[in-house]
Motif scaffolding. Structure first.
Motif, PDB file in Angstrom:
ATOM      1  N   LEU A 255      -4.225-117.753 -60.313  1.00  0.00           N
ATOM      2  CA  LEU A 255      -5.088-118.758 -60.789  1.00  0.00           C
ATOM      3  C   LEU A 255      -6.045-119.217 -59.602  1.00  0.00           C
ATOM      4  N   GLY A 256      -7.052-119.180 -59.856  1.00  0.00           N
ATOM      5  CA  GLY A 256      -8.157-119.771 -58.680  1.00  0.00           C
ATOM      6  C   GLY A 256      -8.491-120.943 -59.090  1.00  0.00           C
ATOM      7  N   LEU A 257      -8.597-121.936 -58.083  1.00  0.00           N
ATOM      8  CA  LEU A 257      -8.612-123.431 -58.095  1.00  0.00           C
ATOM      9  C   LEU A 257      -9.635-123.838 -57.029  1.00  0.00           C
ATOM     10  N   THR A 258     -10.543-124.680 -57.265  1.00  0.00           N
ATOM     11  CA  THR A 258     -11.308-125.326 -55.921  1.00  0.00           C
ATOM     12  C   THR A 258     -10.746-126.586 -55.495  1.00  0.00           C
ATOM     13  N   ALA A 259     -10.365-126.529 -54.338  1.00  0.00           N
ATOM     14  CA  ALA A 259      -9.843-127.762 -53.774  1.00  0.00           C
ATOM     15  C   ALA A 259     -10.024-127.845 -52.274  1.00  0.00           C
ATOM     16  N   ASP A 260     -10.308-129.258 -51.838  1.00  0.00           N
ATOM     17  CA  ASP A 260     -10.600-129.465 -50.530  1.00  0.00           C
ATOM     18  C   ASP A 260      -9.496-130.159 -49.719  1.00  0.00           C
ATOM     19  N   VAL A 261      -8.616-129.404 -48.955  1.00  0.00           N
ATOM     20  CA  VAL A 261      -7.380-129.756 -48.273  1.00  0.00           C
ATOM     21  C   VAL A 261      -7.614-131.151 -47.640  1.00  0.00           C
ATOM     22  N   ALA A 262      -8.760-131.543 -47.065  1.00  0.00           N
ATOM     23  CA  ALA A 262      -9.018-132.760 -46.515  1.00  0.00           C
ATOM     24  C   ALA A 262      -9.153-133.988 -47.525  1.00  0.00           C
ATOM     25  N   GLU A 263      -9.328-133.898 -48.642  1.00  0.00           N
ATOM     26  CA  GLU A 263      -9.311-134.764 -50.035  1.00  0.00           C
ATOM     27  C   GLU A 263      -8.054-134.968 -50.501  1.00  0.00           C
ATOM     28  N   ARG A 264      -7.253-135.658 -50.389  1.00  0.00           N
ATOM     29  CA  ARG A 264      -5.792-135.952 -51.170  1.00  0.00           C
ATOM     30  C   ARG A 264      -6.123-135.780 -52.539  1.00  0.00           C
ATOM     31  N   ALA A 265      -7.057-136.582 -53.100  1.00  0.00           N
ATOM     32  CA  ALA A 265      -7.314-136.547 -54.562  1.00  0.00           C
ATOM     33  C   ALA A 265      -7.452-134.952 -55.149  1.00  0.00           C
ATOM     34  N   SER A 266      -8.113-134.228 -54.331  1.00  0.00           N
ATOM     35  CA  SER A 266      -8.597-132.879 -54.671  1.00  0.00           C
ATOM     36  C   SER A 266      -7.416-132.046 -54.757  1.00  0.00           C
ATOM     37  N   ILE A 267      -6.367-132.300 -53.677  1.00  0.00           N
ATOM     38  CA  ILE A 267      -5.067-131.451 -53.581  1.00  0.00           C
ATOM     39  C   ILE A 267      -4.255-132.073 -54.978  1.00  0.00           C
ATOM     40  N   ASP A 268      -4.006-133.260 -54.958  1.00  0.00           N
ATOM     41  CA  ASP A 268      -3.228-133.644 -56.081  1.00  0.00           C
ATOM     42  C   ASP A 268      -3.733-133.125 -57.334  1.00  0.00           C
ATOM     43  N   ASP A 269      -4.929-132.995 -57.683  1.00  0.00           N
ATOM     44  CA  ASP A 269      -5.461-132.349 -58.818  1.00  0.00           C
ATOM     45  C   ASP A 269      -5.105-131.045 -59.109  1.00  0.00           C
ATOM     46  N   ALA A 270      -5.315-130.329 -57.991  1.00  0.00           N
ATOM     47  CA  ALA A 270      -5.020-128.836 -57.903  1.00  0.00           C
ATOM     48  C   ALA A 270      -3.532-128.541 -58.184  1.00  0.00           C
ATOM     49  N   VAL A 271      -2.710-129.260 -57.656  1.00  0.00           N
ATOM     50  CA  VAL A 271      -1.170-129.192 -57.762  1.00  0.00           C
ATOM     51  C   VAL A 271      -0.847-129.407 -59.294  1.00  0.00           C
TER      52      VAL A 271
ATOM     53  N   ARG B 156     -13.379-134.175 -38.585  1.00  0.00           N
ATOM     54  CA  ARG B 156     -13.349-133.314 -39.562  1.00  0.00           C
ATOM     55  C   ARG B 156     -12.385-132.206 -39.185  1.00  0.00           C
ATOM     56  N   ILE B 157     -12.481-131.661 -38.087  1.00  0.00           N
ATOM     57  CA  ILE B 157     -11.593-130.334 -37.480  1.00  0.00           C
ATOM     58  C   ILE B 157     -10.102-130.701 -37.818  1.00  0.00           C
ATOM     59  N   LEU B 158      -9.565-132.164 -37.437  1.00  0.00           N
ATOM     60  CA  LEU B 158      -8.224-132.699 -37.716  1.00  0.00           C
ATOM     61  C   LEU B 158      -8.098-132.850 -39.123  1.00  0.00           C
ATOM     62  N   ALA B 159      -9.147-133.311 -39.718  1.00  0.00           N
ATOM     63  CA  ALA B 159      -8.884-133.591 -41.323  1.00  0.00           C
ATOM     64  C   ALA B 159      -8.327-132.455 -42.059  1.00  0.00           C
ATOM     65  N   VAL B 160      -9.176-131.083 -41.809  1.00  0.00           N
ATOM     66  CA  VAL B 160      -8.848-130.042 -42.476  1.00  0.00           C
ATOM     67  C   VAL B 160      -7.496-129.483 -41.770  1.00  0.00           C
ATOM     68  N   ASN B 161      -7.475-129.204 -40.755  1.00  0.00           N
ATOM     69  CA  ASN B 161      -6.541-128.262 -40.086  1.00  0.00           C
ATOM     70  C   ASN B 161      -4.910-129.299 -39.990  1.00  0.00           C
ATOM     71  N   LEU B 162      -5.042-130.401 -39.632  1.00  0.00           N
ATOM     72  CA  LEU B 162      -3.593-131.162 -39.576  1.00  0.00           C
ATOM     73  C   LEU B 162      -3.544-132.100 -40.647  1.00  0.00           C
ATOM     74  N   THR B 163      -4.451-133.073 -40.953  1.00  0.00           N
ATOM     75  CA  THR B 163      -4.006-133.711 -42.311  1.00  0.00           C
ATOM     76  C   THR B 163      -4.138-133.189 -43.534  1.00  0.00           C
ATOM     77  N   GLY B 164      -5.171-131.860 -43.722  1.00  0.00           N
ATOM     78  CA  GLY B 164      -4.944-131.309 -44.669  1.00  0.00           C
ATOM     79  C   GLY B 164      -3.394-130.566 -45.191  1.00  0.00           C
ATOM     80  N   THR B 165      -3.096-130.280 -43.927  1.00  0.00           N
ATOM     81  CA  THR B 165      -1.659-129.602 -44.011  1.00  0.00           C
ATOM     82  C   THR B 165      -0.579-130.497 -44.542  1.00  0.00           C
ATOM     83  N   PHE B 166      -0.665-131.690 -44.097  1.00  0.00           N
ATOM     84  CA  PHE B 166       0.136-133.015 -44.373  1.00  0.00           C
ATOM     85  C   PHE B 166       0.001-133.117 -46.024  1.00  0.00           C
ATOM     86  N   HIS B 167      -1.275-133.333 -46.532  1.00  0.00           N
ATOM     87  CA  HIS B 167      -1.651-133.529 -47.737  1.00  0.00           C
ATOM     88  C   HIS B 167      -0.957-132.329 -48.838  1.00  0.00           C
TER      89      HIS B 167
END
Length: 263
Positions: free
Chosen positions: A69-85, A120-131
Motif C-alpha cells: 500500500l502506498g501512502l503519502t506522509a511527512d515524517v516531520a508532521e505528527r498528524a501526517s504520520i498518525d493518519d497514515a498509520v 528541518r534536518i533534525l525534524a526529518v531525521n530525528l524527530t521523524g523517527t520519534f513520531h
C-alpha cells in the motif's frame, strides 16, 4: 533450564502474516527494503512525501506478487504520520514491523547553517523517527511482538565536514535506538539501527552532482575495503534479518553495513 531454540534453517517468511511500515520507501534504501520485506512475506505500507513515488513503489511490489500500500506522509508532521498509520491498520492490519528510512541530508558550513535549516534536518531525521515509533509501538505492545529498525548513518559514527546538522541528527537516532531498545525489550520488541556507509542512492548521486564527493563515486570505491560502492539491497538484506523471528535476541545494536569503511 530447557529453552526452545529457533530452527537452524528458518524460512525467510514469517510463520504468520506481518504488516510492515517503511518510511522513505519511495526510492533508494527505503524502496529496496520495502521490496525485500514484501518478497519475504510481509504486507508493506510504503510511506513517502512523494505521493507518486509511494504509489509506484507499492504498485511495483503488487505486480511482483507482493502485498503493498502506498501512502503519502511527512515524517516531520505528527498528524501526517498518525493518519497514515491509521490507514495501515484499517487496510493491512496492525503494524508490527517499522523501518524508519526517511531522511534528509544537507551540506553547509557550520557558520552558515540557518536555524531553520538545522530545525528541518533534525525534524526529518530525528524527530521523524520519534513520531513514527511512538505512533506504531502501541500496536506492537498489544501484539507482544515488534521489530523496529532505524536507518541512521555512518556520519553519526565518524562525523562529516559540512554536515554537522545531519551528523548530529543521525547520532541522535543511534542514541534514541539504544534507549528505546532497553525500554521495549520486556514487551517483545527489538530496536536496532543500521548506519549505512557509502551507498549508491539518488541522494548520493545528487551529492556527487553538487560536487560534495571529491572526484566522484569511483574515487570512494577505491578506498572501500571491499572495493565497491554499497547498494540499497545490501542494507535491505541486513534489515530483513533483523526483523525476522530468529533475530529476537538482537536489540539495541548498531549494525554497520559499509563495506568496511567504518569498523
Amino acid at each position: 533450564m530447557n529453552r526452545q531454540l529457533p530452527p537452524t534453517a528458518p524460512s525467510p517468511a514469517w510463520s504468520q502474516s506481518r504488516t510492515a511500515i517503511v518510511t522513505g520507501g519511495g526510492s533508494g534504501i527505503g524502496l529496496a527494503i520495502a521490496r525485500r520485506l514484501a518478497a519475504e512475506g510481509a504486507a508493506v505500507a510504503v510511506l513517502d512525501r512523494d505521493a507518486a513515488a509511494a504509489k509506484a513503489a507499492a504498485d511495483g511490489i503488487t505486480a511482483a506478487g507482493g502485498h503493498a500500500l502506498g501512502l503519502t506522509a511527512d515524517v516531520a508532521e505528527r498528524a501526517s504520520i498518525d493518519d497514515a498509520v491509521a490507514q495501515v491498520r484499517e487496510r493491512l492490519g496492525r503494524p508490527t514491523i517499522l523501518v524508519t528510512s526517511a531522511g534528509l541530508d544537507g551540506f553547509d558550513r557550520f557558520l552558515t547553517i540557518a536555524p531553520s535549516t538545522w530545525d528541518r534536518i533534525l525534524a526529518v531525521n530525528l524527530t521523524g523517527t520519534f513520531h513514527c515509533c511512538q505512533a506504531v509501538v502501541p500496536d506492537m505492545v498489544e501484539q507482544k511482538w515488534g521489530r523496529i529498525v532505524t536507518i541512521s548513518s555512518s556520519s553519526a559514527q565518524t562525523g562529516n565536514p559540512l554536515m554537522t546538522h545531519y551528523s548530529a541528527a543521525k547520532a541522535g537516532v543511534v542514541g534514541f535506538t539504544k534507549a528505546l531498545a532497553l525500554e521495549l525489550g520486556p514487551e517483545g520488541i527489538t530496536v536496532n539501527t543500521i548506519p549505512p556507509g557509502f551507498v549508491d542512492t539518488p541522494m548520493l548521486r545528487r551529492s556527487e552532482t553538487r560536487g560534495f564527493l571529491g572526484k566522484g563515486v569511483g574515487q570512494h570505491e577505491s578506498t572501500t575495503p571491499v572495493r565497491r560502492v554499497g547498494l540499497p539491497e545490501d542494507i535491505a538484506a541486513a534489515c530483513a534479518y533483523l526483523v525476522r523471528e530468529e533475530a529476537g535476541y538482537i536489540t539495541g545494536q548498531v549494525i554497520a553495513v559499509n563495506g568496511g569503511r567504518t569498523t
